[in-house]
Design a protein around this motif. Sequence first.
Motif, PDB file in Angstrom:
ATOM      1  N   TRP A 433      -3.335   0.692  16.958  1.00 45.31           N
ATOM      2  CA  TRP A 433      -3.121  -0.918  16.013  1.00 45.31           C
ATOM      3  C   TRP A 433      -3.004  -0.291  14.913  1.00 45.31           C
ATOM      4  O   TRP A 433      -3.277  -0.794  13.694  1.00 45.31           O
ATOM      5  CB  TRP A 433      -4.267  -2.126  16.857  1.00 45.31           C
ATOM      6  N   VAL A 434      -3.905   0.879  14.546  1.00 44.20           N
ATOM      7  CA  VAL A 434      -3.918   1.027  12.570  1.00 44.20           C
ATOM      8  C   VAL A 434      -3.017   1.840  12.606  1.00 44.20           C
ATOM      9  O   VAL A 434      -4.106   3.145  12.631  1.00 44.20           O
ATOM     10  CB  VAL A 434      -4.964   1.044  12.704  1.00 44.20           C
ATOM     11  N   PRO A 435      -1.607   2.508  12.991  1.00 44.47           N
ATOM     12  CA  PRO A 435      -1.226   4.026  13.019  1.00 44.47           C
ATOM     13  C   PRO A 435      -1.412   5.044  11.498  1.00 44.47           C
ATOM     14  O   PRO A 435      -1.211   6.303  12.234  1.00 44.47           O
ATOM     15  CB  PRO A 435       0.070   3.816  12.790  1.00 44.47           C
ATOM     16  N   GLU A 436      -1.745   4.244  10.377  1.00 41.59           N
ATOM     17  CA  GLU A 436      -2.296   5.102   8.830  1.00 41.59           C
ATOM     18  C   GLU A 436      -3.516   6.222   9.855  1.00 41.59           C
ATOM     19  O   GLU A 436      -3.622   7.348   8.781  1.00 41.59           O
ATOM     20  CB  GLU A 436      -3.014   3.818   7.963  1.00 41.59           C
ATOM     21  N   LEU A 437      -4.311   5.422  11.015  1.00 41.88           N
ATOM     22  CA  LEU A 437      -6.014   6.331  11.238  1.00 41.88           C
ATOM     23  C   LEU A 437      -5.055   7.274  12.303  1.00 41.88           C
ATOM     24  O   LEU A 437      -5.994   8.094  13.223  1.00 41.88           O
ATOM     25  CB  LEU A 437      -6.808   5.288  11.015  1.00 41.88           C
ATOM     26  N   LYS A 438      -3.938   7.278  12.849  1.00 41.18           N
ATOM     27  CA  LYS A 438      -4.032   7.876  14.172  1.00 41.18           C
ATOM     28  C   LYS A 438      -3.867   9.526  14.079  1.00 41.18           C
ATOM     29  O   LYS A 438      -4.145   9.966  15.379  1.00 41.18           O
ATOM     30  CB  LYS A 438      -2.198   7.752  14.599  1.00 41.18           C
ATOM     31  N   ASP A 439      -3.748  10.314  13.117  1.00 41.29           N
ATOM     32  CA  ASP A 439      -4.146  11.703  12.915  1.00 41.29           C
ATOM     33  C   ASP A 439      -5.675  11.575  13.009  1.00 41.29           C
ATOM     34  O   ASP A 439      -6.513  13.126  12.734  1.00 41.29           O
ATOM     35  CB  ASP A 439      -3.430  12.378  12.240  1.00 41.29           C
ATOM     36  N   VAL A 440      -6.157  11.336  12.599  1.00 44.99           N
ATOM     37  CA  VAL A 440      -8.280  11.066  11.975  1.00 44.99           C
ATOM     38  C   VAL A 440      -9.128  11.640  13.244  1.00 44.99           C
ATOM     39  O   VAL A 440      -8.192  10.615  14.898  1.00 44.99           O
ATOM     40  CB  VAL A 440      -8.051  10.253  11.245  1.00 44.99           C
ATOM     41  N   GLU A 441      -9.014  12.376  13.218  1.00 45.50           N
ATOM     42  CA  GLU A 441      -9.950  12.938  14.353  1.00 45.50           C
ATOM     43  C   GLU A 441     -11.655  12.893  14.052  1.00 45.50           C
ATOM     44  O   GLU A 441     -12.230  12.545  12.928  1.00 45.50           O
ATOM     45  CB  GLU A 441      -9.642  14.962  14.654  1.00 45.50           C
ATOM     46  N   GLY A 442     -12.636  13.229  16.123  1.00 47.06           N
ATOM     47  CA  GLY A 442     -13.294  12.871  15.916  1.00 47.06           C
ATOM     48  C   GLY A 442     -14.179  10.806  15.048  1.00 47.06           C
ATOM     49  O   GLY A 442     -13.174  10.450  14.746  1.00 47.06           O
ATOM     50  N   LYS A 443     -15.196  11.087  15.001  1.00 45.98           N
ATOM     51  CA  LYS A 443     -15.690   9.847  14.613  1.00 45.98           C
ATOM     52  C   LYS A 443     -15.687   9.213  13.498  1.00 45.98           C
ATOM     53  O   LYS A 443     -15.818   8.063  12.548  1.00 45.98           O
ATOM     54  CB  LYS A 443     -17.302  10.755  14.414  1.00 45.98           C
ATOM     55  N   ALA A 444     -15.183  10.429  12.066  1.00 42.87           N
ATOM     56  CA  ALA A 444     -13.884   9.594  10.801  1.00 42.87           C
ATOM     57  C   ALA A 444     -13.245   8.517  11.104  1.00 42.87           C
ATOM     58  O   ALA A 444     -13.064   7.954  10.408  1.00 42.87           O
ATOM     59  CB  ALA A 444     -13.167  10.996  10.338  1.00 42.87           C
ATOM     60  N   ILE A 445     -12.508   8.759  12.437  1.00 43.86           N
ATOM     61  CA  ILE A 445     -11.567   7.726  12.532  1.00 43.86           C
ATOM     62  C   ILE A 445     -12.521   5.638  12.386  1.00 43.86           C
ATOM     63  O   ILE A 445     -11.884   4.856  11.573  1.00 43.86           O
ATOM     64  CB  ILE A 445     -11.395   7.181  14.360  1.00 43.86           C
ATOM     65  N   PHE A 446     -13.297   6.078  12.536  1.00 48.01           N
ATOM     66  CA  PHE A 446     -14.729   4.928  12.892  1.00 48.01           C
ATOM     67  C   PHE A 446     -14.750   4.052  10.979  1.00 48.01           C
ATOM     68  O   PHE A 446     -15.188   3.102  11.316  1.00 48.01           O
ATOM     69  CB  PHE A 446     -16.148   5.170  13.726  1.00 48.01           C
ATOM     70  N   ALA A 447     -14.568   5.376   9.971  1.00 47.97           N
ATOM     71  CA  ALA A 447     -15.899   4.989   9.223  1.00 47.97           C
ATOM     72  C   ALA A 447     -14.957   6.001   8.279  1.00 47.97           C
ATOM     73  O   ALA A 447     -15.120   6.421   7.613  1.00 47.97           O
ATOM     74  CB  ALA A 447     -16.873   4.563   9.122  1.00 47.97           C
ATOM     75  N   PRO A 448     -13.454   5.940   7.518  1.00 51.90           N
ATOM     76  CA  PRO A 448     -12.792   7.275   7.396  1.00 51.90           C
ATOM     77  C   PRO A 448     -12.634   6.936   6.169  1.00 51.90           C
ATOM     78  O   PRO A 448     -13.525   8.146   5.107  1.00 51.90           O
ATOM     79  CB  PRO A 448     -11.206   6.621   7.766  1.00 51.90           C
ATOM     80  N   TYR A 449     -13.299   6.320   5.162  1.00 52.98           N
ATOM     81  CA  TYR A 449     -13.879   6.149   3.341  1.00 52.98           C
ATOM     82  C   TYR A 449     -14.862   7.188   3.368  1.00 52.98           C
ATOM     83  O   TYR A 449     -15.760   7.987   2.918  1.00 52.98           O
ATOM     84  CB  TYR A 449     -13.852   5.006   2.747  1.00 52.98           C
ATOM     85  N   ALA A 450     -15.859   7.038   4.154  1.00 53.26           N
ATOM     86  CA  ALA A 450     -17.345   6.995   4.125  1.00 53.26           C
ATOM     87  C   ALA A 450     -17.132   8.361   4.700  1.00 53.26           C
ATOM     88  O   ALA A 450     -18.333   9.723   4.609  1.00 53.26           O
ATOM     89  CB  ALA A 450     -18.408   6.164   4.745  1.00 53.26           C
TER      90      ALA A 450
END
Length: 487
Positions: A433-450
């Motif tokens: 649902w949030v395609p901006e984050l589709k390539d983020v790996e691992g646990k960063a997807i849950f809190a990308p800014y932090a």
Amino acid sequence: TKVVHWFHPKDLRCQDNTALHHASELAHSSKKPLICLYLHCAADESWHGTSPARMDFMCEGLAILQKDLKDLNIPLVFLECDDRKQMVPTVVDWLKEHKVSHVFSNYEYEIDEMRRDIKLVKLVENDVHVSIYHDQTVVEPGTMLTGSGKPMKVFTPYFGKWLSIVKEEPELLDLRPDPKKQSAEIAKELKDLFGTKPPTPGKDKQFKNEEERKRIRKLWPAGHKAGGKRMDAFLKKIKNYKATRSNPAEDSTSRMSAYFSAGMFSVREALRKVSDYNGGSSDFTEGRSKPGVYSWVREIVFRELYRQTTMTTPHTSMNLPQNLKFDYVQWEDDEEGWEKWYKGQTGEPFIDAGMRQLNQEAWMHNRLRMNVSSYLYCNLLLDYRRGERYFAETLIDWDLSNNTQGWEPSYTVFNPVSQAERNDPDGDYIRKWVPELKDVEGKAIFAPYARLSKEEFEKLGYPKPHVDWKKTKARCMERFKNDMSGV
Ligand code: FAD
């Protein structure tokens, strides 16, 4: 004289419809014609905030219903009225004009709808006999009482009692027979009543465009048949329900809510299917029923309890919280936060994924409904009623009892990061649902800014969190404590 069944927006089916069945029995035994009615009041739909998705779903459902009834030689007449105050008089005038002796309908438990029924009885006085039936639930609302005779409000004891009643009285799941086919002579007599056109969504209930309408229609085909097909498909996977129901990426829930809330498929019929699946047993207790059954029935019983609560605490359908103390909370005026919330741009991936699913599908997974509501009134500290209304204006399955009680404020502040880690462990729901984050790996997807470096984060084109979760949780607790103490 004639017999009428008056359909309301929560019983749009011929099958297993309590009042319709009784209307048909009376008409048949007394050889009177049976006519069905539906009153469409666009002002009433606007008042409730009915979404374009739900309005369109109901309009299609009504057209199907008209056809189903026509096959039984029963006309479904559509009446229109522009003013909420004129709803009952419009029907009463019609009943008088058509020399109706008996009116049947099913209860709706919201205050205005209960008042409508009282007004009907008053206006027809001794001219028309009115019969109203409980139909929406398996166990009648108002009958589940505590030891001291008060309506039960707490879920666990309610559920325990409900399970034992349904186990002892399996006939509660017996289906009402379909209405009988009317004779050709009666159909001929009523011929002028067959041609009325089903309502169409009003100006404020339009989709953005026809493509959008078709897309939603495909996701949610209307009618009893479509509901039955969906229920049968769900029974093939119910065994996994307990393990997977909270994982929104699995999409393992029934998605029956739209059919239940418009009454296109009855909860009784769904539970009858579950009991057939359960080897013909209405013992749904954990350990004594097939895997998944207990957990699914538990959700159905929330729906049952919420109807009892709507009926016995009428202020919950008057824009007030069940716990009236929450009405004293001073909410914030964060317009930017509001806009980010409903658009799915808060910078909290789990929240944004939920809101984008809602905006796209007119439906949201229950786990997300719990999270986005908590985020709105705890972290943004916005009046929960704004969110409640937004749900009504967007959901296909809007149901006042489930929605108001789902939105009832509480002290539990959901943490969207740990909630996502637990319930969407691979981040697949967020990625969808949030395609901006589709390539983020691992646990960063849950809190990308932090969890990402500044450079990595900036490349995503995804917003920073609108608020600091920890600080806003503390603000919320403080506000609730201060504003609600001494009231
Ligand atoms: P399943 O998991 O397959 O459950 C089967 C049925 O049980 C549902 O169709 C529904 O009728 C009932 N049910 C499931 N969960 C709940 C629940 N928590 N409370 C009451 N009944 C439940 N449900 C609505 O039908 N309409 C609403 O407007 C609505 N608004 C909600 C708002 C909030 C803030 C929250 C937290 C919940 C709300 N719910 C609402 C309840 C629930 O989220 C949906 O019923 C459920 O997600 C529908 O999906 P499903 O049919 O796949 O459910």
